[in-house]
Design an enzyme around this catalytic site. Structure first.
Site, PDB file in Angstrom:
ATOM      1  N   ALA A  94       0.834  -1.076   0.084  1.00 11.37           N
ATOM      2  CA  ALA A  94       0.136  -0.079  -0.043  1.00 11.37           C
ATOM      3  C   ALA A  94       0.890   1.240   0.112  1.00 11.37           C
ATOM      4  CB  ALA A  94      -0.929  -0.071   1.319  1.00 11.37           C
ATOM      5  N   LYS A  95       2.127   1.188   0.377  1.00  9.83           N
ATOM      6  CA  LYS A  95       3.103   2.206   0.354  1.00  9.83           C
ATOM      7  C   LYS A  95       2.518   3.567   0.889  1.00  9.83           C
ATOM      8  CE  LYS A  95       5.946   0.009  -3.035  1.00  9.83           C
ATOM      9  NZ  LYS A  95       5.083  -1.062  -3.508  1.00  9.83           N
TER      10      LYS A  95
END
Lengths: 274, 274
Positions: A94-95
């Site tokens: 998801a960073k």
């Protein structure tokens, strides 16, 4: 050691595998045969999981591919997660990261609400943006360090006046910020020369290594340079190289067979390091 | 000039306001009076929008606060977005970015699927991670530059061997990567000394300035240093400082009055720069 690391280490040692399967599931790319089903992406994911379960130790869900379809995509994501084998590590790719009170909400989303074992996060905003993730000491937090894409030259590989590059500064701070062994980093498989040096600087850190397959990284070098001395602290992620086998398929079984062959080949190549 | 900039510039000039209201809507913090309703967060957001519409030119939805509640939260996000005044700029504060094919999916999510006018993104992974966003030449892309939190010292403010700091390198590359005036940057209101220097280096770039209020940034300095010479290229975001007025409320109307007073005060302070 924390619960997430224990779980994945057990799998790594029993299967002699570092394979993480990336579920970057794109409706435009999944075989025709799934399109007549009520939930094509979910059924595709379930087929991929059945075909790879014997070989994989982790599954990585790339959030963008689910978010791009809105609520419907996120419902597929949720059902996919619920259908993963309980012994496998589940990673939300998801960073995320933001100021502290916002990162806390992202941590709640991925760890408390959805229930992932691990999450990828971005380091740009520094310590207080990552602290809410590291507060979860039974989870694994993979911080972007040196990524597989050409743009890594723009900032990550820039030299700082302190004498190290930005990604080395990230590496060194992440090692200080971790709690209870819950830190990991993302290092691209396309960066094999730096991978060796990063492993030397961070012997016990958990590595998530994407970029094998479609992005051109070498599996052999990733396995040889990425693992620690106990062969326990690395995952090699393959997404497109496993989930989209060539050819057309007239049954779910024939698709699963093709995926399984891909996964078995990768698994086989990894076993040499154990 | 692109559609998103045109829309917000028109509002900025007609209202003489730079106010962006941040909908960081937390079920634990919204007044009691909303809790008996079927969709407390959505009704809270609608009340905040009614109370601020006269003063605000943009609304920023902080994705973490919706994602933390899963599908239910995202449905509230979607309905909130549908209920925003069509003349206001809608910003998804999501801080996304990944390798190119993944960023493309995030861009599809926020621009095509949800239909936001603008998005915040993170620069760590470099050019090809941001290109899919910049491809949308009718939208606004706000790249993190120098953020308001203490952790900005960890990496953003580090000096590079080239003689600039990391955030200055980001600033300079973003100006090269933009298309059709669709680039913006995020600069924290707590960084007023650097804000002046950044504005000088990037005269026409659109600035999103959070950090006024709960985070302690100065509205006067943000307005004075952040705007360009035409007073058209900055938004000052206030979230907690507007949406959570002190006191308890026995009616939706009294809550809206309190929010409206907060917004009017900020609007009034901003008008001096026009």
């Amino acid at each position: 050691m924390n619960a997430a690391r224990n779980k994945v280490n057990e799998q790594i040692l029993s299967k002699k595998s570092l394979l993480c399967v990336g579920l970057d599931s794109d409706p435009d790319k999944i075989p025709e045969i799934f399109h007549s089903m009520q939930k094509p992406v979910l059924e595709f994911n379930r087929a991929v999981v059945r075909a790879t379960r014997e070989h994989a130790v982790a599954y990585k869900l790339n959030m963008a591919f689910y978010e791009s379809r809105g609520i419907e995509g996120l419902l597929d994501m949720q059902s996919t997660l619920e259908n993963l084998p309980s012994e496998s590590l589940s990673i939300a790719d998801a960073k995320r990261a933001d100021i502290g009170n916002t990162s806390r909400k992202y941590a709640e989303a991925f760890f408390d609400h959805w229930g992932f074992d691990a999450l990828t996060v971005a380091p740009y905003m520094g310590e207080d943006s990552l602290e809410p993730f590291f507060d979860y000491d039974q989870k694994l937090i993979f911080v972007l360090c040196l990524t597989s894409n050409p743009g890594s030259a723009d900032f990550e590989e820039q030299q700082l006046q302190s004498g190290t590059s930005l990604y080395q500064a990230v590496l060194s701070k992440v090692q200080r910020w971790e709690r209870n062994g819950n830190a990991g980093i993302v290092v691209g498989a396309t960066k094999s020369s730096q991978l060796r040096e990063i492993r030397k600087a961070a012997p016990g850190l958990f590595f998530l290594i994407p970029g094998v397959g479609a992005q051109g990284g070498s599996l052999q070098e990733s396995a040889a340079f990425g693992v620690d001395e106990n062969s326990q602290a690395a995952l090699i992620n393959v997404s497109r190289g496993i989930i989209y086998p060539e050819g057309s398929f007239d049954s779910i079984e024939s698709f699963e067979d093709a995926v399984s062959v891909k996964a078995a080949r990768l698994h086989n190549e990894m076993q040499s390091i154990f």
